[in-house]
Design a protein around this motif. Structure first.
Motif, mmCIF file in Angstrom:
data_model
loop_
_atom_site.group_PDB
_atom_site.id
_atom_site.type_symbol
_atom_site.label_atom_id
_atom_site.label_comp_id
_atom_site.label_asym_id
_atom_site.label_seq_id
_atom_site.Cartn_x
_atom_site.Cartn_y
_atom_site.Cartn_z
ATOM 1 N N ALA A 26 45.594 36.778 42.136
ATOM 2 C CA ALA A 26 44.897 36.881 43.417
ATOM 3 C C ALA A 26 43.429 36.503 43.267
ATOM 4 C CB ALA A 26 45.029 38.300 43.964
ATOM 5 N N SER A 27 42.819 36.993 42.187
ATOM 6 C CA SER A 27 41.401 36.674 41.937
ATOM 7 C C SER A 27 41.222 35.180 41.695
ATOM 8 C CB SER A 27 40.897 37.468 40.729
ATOM 9 O OG SER A 27 40.962 38.867 40.970
ATOM 10 N N GLU A 84 50.971 44.064 37.085
ATOM 11 C CA GLU A 84 49.993 44.377 38.135
ATOM 12 C C GLU A 84 48.679 43.646 37.883
ATOM 13 O OE1 GLU A 84 47.712 48.286 40.062
ATOM 14 O OE2 GLU A 84 49.248 48.535 38.515
ATOM 15 N N ASN A 85 48.238 43.675 36.609
ATOM 16 C CA ASN A 85 46.984 43.002 36.267
ATOM 17 C C ASN A 85 47.105 41.485 36.437
ATOM 18 O OD1 ASN A 85 45.648 45.391 35.647
ATOM 19 N ND2 ASN A 85 46.279 45.343 33.496
ATOM 20 N N LEU A 86 48.291 40.963 36.074
ATOM 21 C CA LEU A 86 48.504 39.523 36.246
ATOM 22 C C LEU A 86 48.496 39.152 37.729
ATOM 23 C CD1 LEU A 86 51.280 38.766 33.577
ATOM 24 C CD2 LEU A 86 48.865 38.098 33.510
ATOM 25 N N LYS A 137 43.109 32.850 42.861
ATOM 26 C CA LYS A 137 43.277 32.171 44.151
ATOM 27 C C LYS A 137 41.989 32.275 44.967
ATOM 28 C CE LYS A 137 46.185 31.918 48.262
ATOM 29 N NZ LYS A 137 45.029 31.882 49.171
ATOM 30 N N GLU A 138 41.401 33.495 44.977
ATOM 31 C CA GLU A 138 40.139 33.670 45.698
ATOM 32 C C GLU A 138 39.055 32.764 45.109
ATOM 33 O OE1 GLU A 138 39.116 37.772 45.663
ATOM 34 O OE2 GLU A 138 40.830 38.399 46.890
ATOM 35 N N LEU A 139 39.017 32.717 43.761
ATOM 36 C CA LEU A 139 38.027 31.861 43.101
ATOM 37 C C LEU A 139 38.244 30.399 43.476
ATOM 38 C CD1 LEU A 139 35.714 31.477 41.099
ATOM 39 C CD2 LEU A 139 37.415 31.411 39.248
ATOM 40 N N LYS A 140 39.515 29.983 43.498
ATOM 41 C CA LYS A 140 39.818 28.593 43.867
ATOM 42 C C LYS A 140 39.367 28.316 45.295
ATOM 43 C CE LYS A 140 43.590 25.243 44.229
ATOM 44 N NZ LYS A 140 43.239 24.869 45.607
ATOM 45 N N ASP A 141 39.642 29.280 46.198
ATOM 46 C CA ASP A 141 39.225 29.103 47.590
ATOM 47 C C ASP A 141 37.705 28.970 47.678
ATOM 48 O OD1 ASP A 141 41.851 29.262 48.342
ATOM 49 O OD2 ASP A 141 41.776 31.373 48.898
ATOM 50 N N VAL A 142 37.008 29.839 46.918
ATOM 51 C CA VAL A 142 35.536 29.781 46.916
ATOM 52 C C VAL A 142 35.055 28.445 46.359
ATOM 53 C CG1 VAL A 142 33.453 30.780 45.905
ATOM 54 C CG2 VAL A 142 35.235 32.283 46.792
ATOM 55 N N ASN A 143 35.669 28.023 45.245
ATOM 56 C CA ASN A 143 35.291 26.735 44.644
ATOM 57 C C ASN A 143 35.547 25.575 45.608
ATOM 58 O OD1 ASN A 143 34.397 27.836 42.220
ATOM 59 N ND2 ASN A 143 36.394 27.699 41.248
ATOM 60 N N ASP A 144 36.672 25.668 46.341
ATOM 61 C CA ASP A 144 36.977 24.615 47.320
ATOM 62 C C ASP A 144 35.922 24.586 48.422
ATOM 63 O OD1 ASP A 144 39.211 23.956 45.890
ATOM 64 O OD2 ASP A 144 40.622 25.057 47.171
#
Length: 266
Positions: free
Chosen positions: A158-159, A151-153, A161-168
């Motif tokens: 997900a986090s 679950e944590n993984l 992926k969100e971080l990557k989206d934000v960085n993009d």
């Protein structure tokens, strides 16, 4: 492993030999009682040979009629026994046999080779249950920990992926910002160049402003000269051709006469 290896040494004839015993030794009966308990085969009630008023559990009869009736199937049942499905109540019933000093491979080996291997099997099943009982909470804890880890993984993924989206998005904004800065710099350079050109143009216009009057007067004079050029040429030609021999006074009078004549004809 020792129990399985021992069972592999048995064959159908060994089981047939046990089944054919009319009055088996106590060790054989003890082992078959334990097998019936492990396989949850219920005993039958028979009269106690020592007291006709009592009845006792008899496992040997049901062992011959149900457990040992098909030697090949019996051996297969031992090999494929569902050891993970052993019940706690079954272990409670089998414990007295395990604790019985006569229920050991050494003791049973004195009366039956086949029952020695079966005795090892019963002991192994009992040991497996007890070990599993200790291990099971750890397995559950491991499973819970694994589930929590998964679950944590998943949350981490997900986090990330969100971080990557934000960085993009940040990268895109930085690119646009840099382009805007470059465009601003280019426009600033153009503004500076335009200001310099305007300043030079202003200086040029200011410098040419003083020449306007002179140019206007020159144009007027050029118009007059253009108008008079024919007359001027005529007077100049006449002066050169005809006035050389006359005095200044006569020349002046003659020039005035020519001028009046030219004015008269326009």
């Amino acid at each position: 492993d020792a129990a399985v290896a021992s069972l592999k040494s048995l064959n159908r004839n060994d089981i047939v030999e046990v089944k054919s015993l009319g009055n088996p030794p106590a060790g054989v009966k003890l082992v078959m009682e334990a097998v019936c308990i492990m396989m949850e085969v219920k005993p039958v009630q028979i009269k106690d040979p020592n007291d006709d008023r009592k009845k006792i559990d008899d496992y040997w009869g049901v062992a011959k009629s149900k457990v040992l009736v098909d030697p090949s199937k019996f051996l297969n049942d031992l090999f494929n026994f569902d050891k993970d499905g052993i019940k706690e109540n079954t272990i409670k019933k089998i414990t007295p046999y395990i604790n019985n000093p006569d229920f050991t491979p050494e003791s049973i080996s004195k009366v039956s080779k086949a029952c020695t291997s079966i005795c090892l099997w019963v002991c192994a099943m009992n040991q497996y249950y007890n070990v599993s009982k200790m291990v099971e909470p750890k397995k559950r804890a491991l499973a819970e920990a694994q589930a929590e880890l998964d679950e944590n993984l998943a949350k981490l993924a997900a986090s990330q992926k969100e971080l990557k989206d934000v960085n993009d998005r940040v990268a895109v904004l930085e690119l646009k910002f840099n382009e805007a800065v470059e465009e601003k710099s280019a426009l600033a350079n153009k503004v500076e160049m335009c200001a310099l050109k305007l300043e030079r143009a202003d200086k040029l216009i200011g410098g040419l402003g003083g020449e306007k009057t002179r140019w206007q007067e020159s144009v007027k004079q050029y118009d007059i000269d253009y108008t008079n050029v024919v007359g001027d040429v005529l007077v100049a030609s006449g002066s050169i051709g005809y006035m050389g021999a006359f005095t200044l006074t006569y020349r002046t009078q003659l020039y005035e006469q020519w001028n009046k004549a030219m004015e008269a004809v326009g």
